[in-house]
Design an enzyme around this catalytic site. Structure first.
Site, short mmCIF file in Angstrom:
data_model
loop_
_atom_site.label_atom_id
_atom_site.label_comp_id
_atom_site.label_asym_id
_atom_site.label_seq_id
_atom_site.Cartn_x
_atom_site.Cartn_y
_atom_site.Cartn_z
N ARG A 172 0.85 -1.19 0.00
CA ARG A 172 0.00 0.00 0.00
C ARG A 172 0.89 1.24 0.00
O ARG A 172 1.65 1.46 0.94
CB ARG A 172 -0.92 -0.01 1.23
CG ARG A 172 -1.82 1.21 1.31
CD ARG A 172 -2.82 1.09 2.46
NE ARG A 172 -3.62 2.30 2.56
CZ ARG A 172 -3.50 3.21 3.53
NH1 ARG A 172 -2.62 3.02 4.51
NH2 ARG A 172 -4.25 4.28 3.54
N HIS A 183 -2.83 10.99 0.74
CA HIS A 183 -2.38 10.77 2.11
C HIS A 183 -1.84 12.09 2.65
O HIS A 183 -0.65 12.21 2.96
CB HIS A 183 -1.32 9.67 2.15
CG HIS A 183 -1.11 9.07 3.51
ND1 HIS A 183 -1.16 7.71 3.74
CD2 HIS A 183 -0.86 9.63 4.72
CE1 HIS A 183 -0.93 7.46 5.02
NE2 HIS A 183 -0.74 8.62 5.63
N GLU A 207 -7.56 8.47 6.03
CA GLU A 207 -7.87 9.13 7.30
C GLU A 207 -8.34 10.57 7.17
O GLU A 207 -7.66 11.51 7.59
CB GLU A 207 -6.65 9.07 8.23
CG GLU A 207 -6.23 7.66 8.57
CD GLU A 207 -5.05 7.58 9.51
OE1 GLU A 207 -4.74 6.48 9.99
OE2 GLU A 207 -4.42 8.64 9.79
N ASN A 213 -7.81 1.78 9.66
CA ASN A 213 -6.53 2.03 10.33
C ASN A 213 -6.77 2.04 11.82
O ASN A 213 -7.65 2.76 12.31
CB ASN A 213 -5.94 3.38 9.90
CG ASN A 213 -5.45 3.37 8.47
OD1 ASN A 213 -5.51 2.36 7.77
ND2 ASN A 213 -4.94 4.52 8.02
N TYR A 265 -4.81 2.08 15.75
CA TYR A 265 -3.64 2.19 16.60
C TYR A 265 -3.98 2.09 18.09
O TYR A 265 -3.28 1.44 18.85
CB TYR A 265 -2.89 3.50 16.32
CG TYR A 265 -2.26 3.51 14.96
CD1 TYR A 265 -1.03 2.91 14.73
CD2 TYR A 265 -2.91 4.10 13.87
CE1 TYR A 265 -0.45 2.90 13.48
CE2 TYR A 265 -2.34 4.08 12.60
CZ TYR A 265 -1.11 3.49 12.41
OH TYR A 265 -0.54 3.47 11.17
N GLU A 276 -3.75 -0.10 8.04
CA GLU A 276 -2.60 0.33 8.85
C GLU A 276 -2.76 -0.21 10.26
O GLU A 276 -3.83 -0.11 10.86
CB GLU A 276 -2.48 1.85 8.95
CG GLU A 276 -1.97 2.55 7.71
CD GLU A 276 -1.82 4.06 7.94
OE1 GLU A 276 -1.60 4.47 9.10
OE2 GLU A 276 -1.94 4.81 6.96
#
Length: 491
Positions: free
Chosen positions: A89, A133, A178, A307, A309, A374
Site C-alpha cells: 500500500r 495521504h 484518514e 486504520n 492504533y 494500517e
C-alpha cells in the site's frame, strides 16, 4: 483486560486460522518516504510548508529527503518481495503528478509511479494505491484548501489523471487516507498541516473530503475498462465513557458521533448522524450539504480500509472538574485507559479493542468487506553493531494485533487483509523522525535498510499462511490462489 508483550499467548495458533488468500502487506505514504521534494516538477504540498513552521515538527525535521525512496524504489520493492509480502500500500503525491493541483499531468511525476507499479508486478507484489495521504498541493490550500468545495472537484480531476496512466494494471484504489486527520488534526487541533484551529473549517473539510471521495469513485468507475476494487480508509477506534457517570456517557456519545459515525455513516448509509447535526447546531455550525451530495458520497465501494492504533475513553469534565470542551469541539476530553503497556509514543497497546472494532463495523454496517490498512507501533529501537534491531516488543505487538484480526474473522467480520505500518522508519509527521514505526530500519546518515526482527517474523508468518494454501491445494488437486495480481509490463 491487559496485554503483556512477553507473556505466552495463543496468538500464533489463532493467526494459523487465516486463509491462504488473506492479504499480508506493508504500507507507506509518498511524503513520508519519497524525498526528492523539488525534483522532476514536483511543487510544494501543505506538509512542505508546515514543516517550515517553527515548532510544528519535532527537531525541525522535514520530508525533503525522507527515506530517499524516489531514488531507491527498486531496492525497496525488492525488499518487500524478499519479505514475502503479497501487497504494498503506497500513496501518490498529488503535487508530483499534478503540480499546483490543477491542469495536465506532469509526465515525469507519473513516470515514477509507472515504474513503481511495474516493479511491484514484476516481483509478484500487488499494488494497493492510495490517491491522497494528506499532501494537498500548496496552491490549492492557498485557494481555500479542503474547507473550500472546489477542492473536491480538483481531487476528482487528479484521480482521473492517475487512473488514465495506471488503471490498466492497478486494481486496488483507495481514495483518501484518514479524513479525520486531514480535517480535525489539520484544521481544528492545528497539529497537522495546514495548522488551522477552527471547528467550522474542520466540519467543512470533512464534508468536502467525503464529496471528493464520492466524485473520485464515480469518475474511476466510469473510466474503468475492467473491474476495480475501490476503497476509502478511515482511522477508527472505540470510545467508551471514562466512568459510568451521565456526563461521561454523554461525552462518549458525542465522541462516537464526531470521531466515528461522522465518517462511516455518509459513505455507508448515505446520511450524517442526526445527533451529530444537533451537536454542531449548538455551536452554530452546519455541515455544508448541497442537493445531491449525499448520493455522490454514498457511491458504492468495494472495501473499507480500517486504520487502528489505539482507543481512548471520553470524559465530560476537564482536569479541573468543570464541564469539558476543547476549543469548542463537540467532543470532550479523551483519556487513556490506564494500566496498559504503551509504545514509544505513549500510545496504549490494546489489541483486544481491534477485535471489538472490526466486529462493530460488521454489526453496524453489514455486508462491508474490510482490510486493516494500517496497524503498527513506534518503539525506541536500538540497533546492534551490525545495524540489526531486535524489536521484540514490536514483534509481539504485530502478532497480537494480527491475532486480533483473526479472532474478528472467526466471529464473523469480513476482514480480508492486514497491512503493517510501516515498511520503513520514515518521516512520522509532527513526530519527525523520532517516531520509528518501520519493520525495516533506515539509517538516517547512509539510508541503508536493515530488516528488523519484526520484519523477519512477518516474513515467516506470510510463508506459513501461504504454505497452508499450497498444502491444501496439493491435497485437493487445486491451485491455491494467493491473491497476487500479475500484469504484463506496459510497452
Amino acid at each position: 483486560m491487559t496485554w503483556n508483550p512477553y507473556a505466552a499467548t495463543d496468538d500464533e495458533a489463532v493467526i494459523g486460522l487465516l486463509p491462504p488468500d488473506f492479504r499480508l502487506g506493508a504500507a507507506t505514504s509518498a511524503f513520508q518516504i519519497e524525498g526528492a521534494a523539488a525534483e522532476d516538477g514536483r511543487t510544494p504540498s501543505i506538509w512542505d510548508t508546515f514543516c517550515r513552521v517553527p515548532g510544528a515538527v519535532a527537531d525541525g525535521d522535514t520530508g525533503d529527503v525522507a527515506c530517499d525512496h524516489y531514488h531507491r524504489m527498486p531496492e525497496d520493492v525488492a525488499l518487500l518481495a524478499a519479505l514475502g509480502l503479497d501487497s504494498y500500500r503506497f500513496s501518490v503525491s498529488w503535487s508530483r503528478v499534478q503540480p499546483g493541483g490543477r491542469g495536465p499531468a506532469n509526465p515525469a511525476g507519473l513516470a515514477f509511479y509507472d515504474r513503481l507499479v511495474d516493479e511491484l508486478l514484476d516481483r509478484g507484489v500487488t499494488p494497493w494505491l492510495t490517491l491522497y495521504h494528506w499532501d494537498l498541493p500548496q496552491e490549492l490550500q492557498d485557494a481555500g484548501g479542503w474547507p473550500a468545495r472546489d477542492t473536491a472537484f480538483r481531487f476528482a480531476d487528479y484521480a482521473e489523471l492517475v487512473h488514465a496512466r495506471l488503471g490498466d494494471r492497478v486494481t486496488h484504489w483507495t481514495t483518501l487516507n484518514e479524513p479525520f486527520c486531514s480535517a480535525v488534526l489539520g484544521h481544528v487541533e492545528g497539529v497537522h498541516a495546514p495548522g488551522g484551529r477552527s471547528l467550522a473549517d474542520g466540519v467543512r473539510a470533512v464534508h468536502h473530503l467525503h464529496l471528493a471521495h464520492g466524485l473520485a469513485v464515480q469518475r474511476l468507475r466510469a473510466a474503468a475498462r475492467r473491474p476495480l476494487d475501490l476503497a476509502v480508509t478511515h482511522l477508527l477506534g472505540t470510545s467508551g465513557p471514562a466512568t459510568d457517570s451521565a456526563a461521561d456517557r454523554e461525552a462518549a456519545r458525542r465522541a462516537d458521533a464526531f470521531g466515528f459515525r461522522f465518517y462511516l455513516d455518509p459513505i455507508l448509509r448515505g446520511r450524517y448522524p442526526r445527533d451529530l447535526i444537533e451537536d454542531l447546531a449548538a455551536h452554530r455550525i452546519e455541515i455544508p450539504v448541497r442537493a445531491g451530495d449525499l448520493d455522490v458520497i454514498a457511491a458504492p465501494i468495494d472495501t473499507l480500509g480500517v486504520n487502528y492504533y489505539r482507543s481512548m475513553r471520553s470524559s465530560g469534565v476537564d482536569e479541573h472538574g468543570s464541564a469539558a470542551g476543547a476549543r469548542g469541539l463537540p467532543v470532550t476530553r479523551a483519556l487513556p485507559h490506564g494500566g496498559l503497556p504503551v509504545t514509544g509514543l505513549g500510545w496504549e497497546v490494546m489489541p483486544h479493542d481491534l477485535t471489538d472494532l472490526l466486529l462493530r463495523v460488521a454489526r453496524d454496517y453489514p455486508g462491508t468487506p474490510m482490510v486493516v490498512t494500517e496497524n503498527g507501533a513506534a518503539y525506541d529501537d536500538q540497533p546492534d553493531a551490525d545495524g540489526f534491531v531486535d524489536d521484540a516488543a514490536r514483534t509481539a505487538y504485530l502478532s497480537a494485533h494480527l491475532a486480533a484480526v483473526s479472532r474478528a474473522r472467526t466471529a464473523g467480520a469480513d476482514v480480508r487483509g492486514y497491512f503493517v505500518w510501516s515498511l520503513l522508519d520514515n518521516f512520522e509527521w509532527a513526530y519527525g523522525y523520532a517516531g520509528r514505526f518501520g519493520i525495516v530500519r533506515v539509517d538516517r546518515g547512509t539510508q541503508s535498510r536493515t530488516p528488523k526482527r519484526s520484519a523477519l517474523w512477518l516474513r515467516d508468518t506470510a510463508r506459513r499462511v501461504r504454505r497452508r494454501g499450497v498444502d491444501r491445494g496439493a491435497r485437493t488437486g487445486t491451485d491455491a490462489d494467493t491473491g497476487t495480481v500479475r500484469r504484463r509490463r506496459r510497452p
